[in-house]
Design an enzyme around this catalytic site. Structure first.
Site, PDB file in Angstrom:
ATOM      1  CG  ASP A 183      -0.236  -0.124   2.541  1.00  0.00           C
ATOM      2  OD1 ASP A 183       0.748  -0.884   2.626  1.00  0.00           O
ATOM      3  OD2 ASP A 183      -0.650   0.541   3.514  1.00  0.00           O
ATOM      4  CD  GLU A 236       3.214  -1.130   7.539  1.00  0.00           C
ATOM      5  OE1 GLU A 236       3.382  -1.042   8.765  1.00  0.00           O
ATOM      6  OE2 GLU A 236       3.395  -0.172   6.774  1.00  0.00           O
TER       7      GLU A 236
HETATM    8 NI    NI Z   1       6.674   0.911   5.306  1.00  0.00          NI
END
Ligand code: NI
Length: 404
Positions: A85, A143
């Protein structure tokens, strides 16, 4: 510190992949997507896996993808995790592969992680006749938040076949190109957030005796929270309590009704799990009670500490040492109070997460992570594939002795 890599350590077949690794990374870089919205990213991953005929499953925890590469010979199962991401940041770099999306940017290097994982999948699949075990490659969403690791685990990515151990890396501009951060035990911090609303009783700034001033109460709370780390933690232990938000009042001669505080808590030691929310609330409750104020308190434990398994860390360290020419290139002092949801995987199976130094000051590629000018030296892409491939090889040969 300048650390050199031995050119012979990256095998020619992986060196030949470098141009494609850069191409995938730049394509991902141009089309960044936020957590759980990585549709185009997942499509690129699946497109490559389909082209190579690698078995995979998409749509896990919304946008996650898992590829399975069974070797020709039986053996243990090693997972490799890559996050994919981007961040809500407007890119300020002027490069041909600049973000094409306003306000979105791969400013942490997850585009590189995805490219490295793809290159690793391709290499391992081509050499599956020589593999004594199975590799699972986990492309994880979100994340940066709210976290894709936990829902992927809940969706069963560590099962069927059951994963024996896991590895992962973060491209790391806090280390120069060629250096690598490998550390046993806690590597990154637990990430927790709190919000507190203090309810007093507002009134005239000149008649405070008729009020309960939430600003004074809040100021006492901020001061008292500083004593948690300094007075309640073992001084050998690390922790941070930061109040990053304090909002109250609109006029200089008015005592407001409420004050709003918010902050973050970080620590390494998993034994401290649950300690901070209790201590924060005890202090807040005591201070509010003594001033006649009331409060609402909200506490969230986002990610636990990222804790590496000693045996798996030994395995990764020996692989890293075989790739790095300079011994001081392996950096054990690489802890950071930043957080990572790789931590959830490491709670489930033994594993090691490590930092791949990627800063190149001479080329201006040394801005910190999450900076609008973040970029890294792309030669790390091939290095990352080489490291993963060597870790797989070593794990299949001797891994079970490392995880006991
Ligand atoms: Ni990172």
């Amino acid at each position: 510190m300048q650390v050199s890599l031995s050119s012979q350590t990256i095998r020619p077949e992986i060196q030949a992949l470098q141009a494609e690794l850069v191409q995938w990374r730049r394509q991902l870089h141009q089309y960044p997507e936020l957590g759980f919205q990585e549709q185009q990213t997942a499509a690129l991953i699946c497109d490559r896996l389909n082209a190579w005929k690698i078995e995979h499953q998409a749509g896990i925890a919304k946008t996650g993808v898992v590829a399975v590469i069974p070797g020709a010979h039986p053996g243990p199962v090693l997972a490799i995790r890559a996050d994919m991401d981007a961040l809500p940041i407007q890119e300020m770099n002027q490069v041909p592969y600049c973000s094409q999306r306003d306000g979105l940017m791969h400013a942490c290097g997850h585009d590189g992680h995805t490219a490295i994982a793809l290159g690793t999948a391709r290499y391992l699949h081509q050499h599956r006749q020589d593999l004594h075990g199975t590799v699972k490659i986990i492309f994880q969403p979100a994340e940066e938040g709210p976290g894709g690791a936990k829902p992927m685990i809940e969706a069963g990515v560590l099962k069927n076949p059951d994963v024996d151990a896991i590895i992962g890396l973060h491209i790391w501009n806090n280390l120069p190109l060629g250096a690598m951060g490998v550390r046993s035990g806690p590597l990154m911090a637990a990430v927790e957030l709190f919000d507190c609303v203090i309810h007093g009783r507002g009134g005239h700034g000149a008649i405070p005796q008729q009020t309960v001033d939430p600003i004074v109460v809040g100021a006492n709370v901020v001061s008292a929270l500083q004593t948690i780390v300094s007075r309640n933690l073992d001084p050998i232990t690390s922790g941070v309590v930061t109040v990053g938000k304090f909002q109250a009042g609109d006029a200089p001669n008015v005592i407001p009704d409420v004050a709003k505080l918010g902050g973050t808590v970080r620590y390494f030691d998993p034994a401290l799990d649950g300690f901070f929310p209790q201590r924060l609330e005890d202090l807040i409750a005591g201070i509010c009670q003594s001033y006649g104020a009331t409060y609402n308190f909200d506490y969230q434990q986002l990610y636990p500490a990222t804790v590496n398994h000693p045996g798996m860390t030994d395995l990764v360290r020996s692989v890293v040492e075989s790739v790095i020419e300079t011994p001081q290139g392996v950096v054990p002092e690489c802890q950071t109070m930043g957080g990572e949801d790789m931590s959830f995987f490491l709670q489930q199976v033994p594993g090691c997460y490590f930092f791949l130094g990627a800063a190149n000051a001479e080329l201006g590629l040394n801005y910190p992570h999450h900076h609008p000018r973040f970029d890294f030296d792309e030669t790390v892409l091939g290095t990352g594939v080489e490291l993963f491939v060597r870790c797989v090889d070593k794990f299949f040969k001797e891994g079970l002795t490392y995880i006991g």
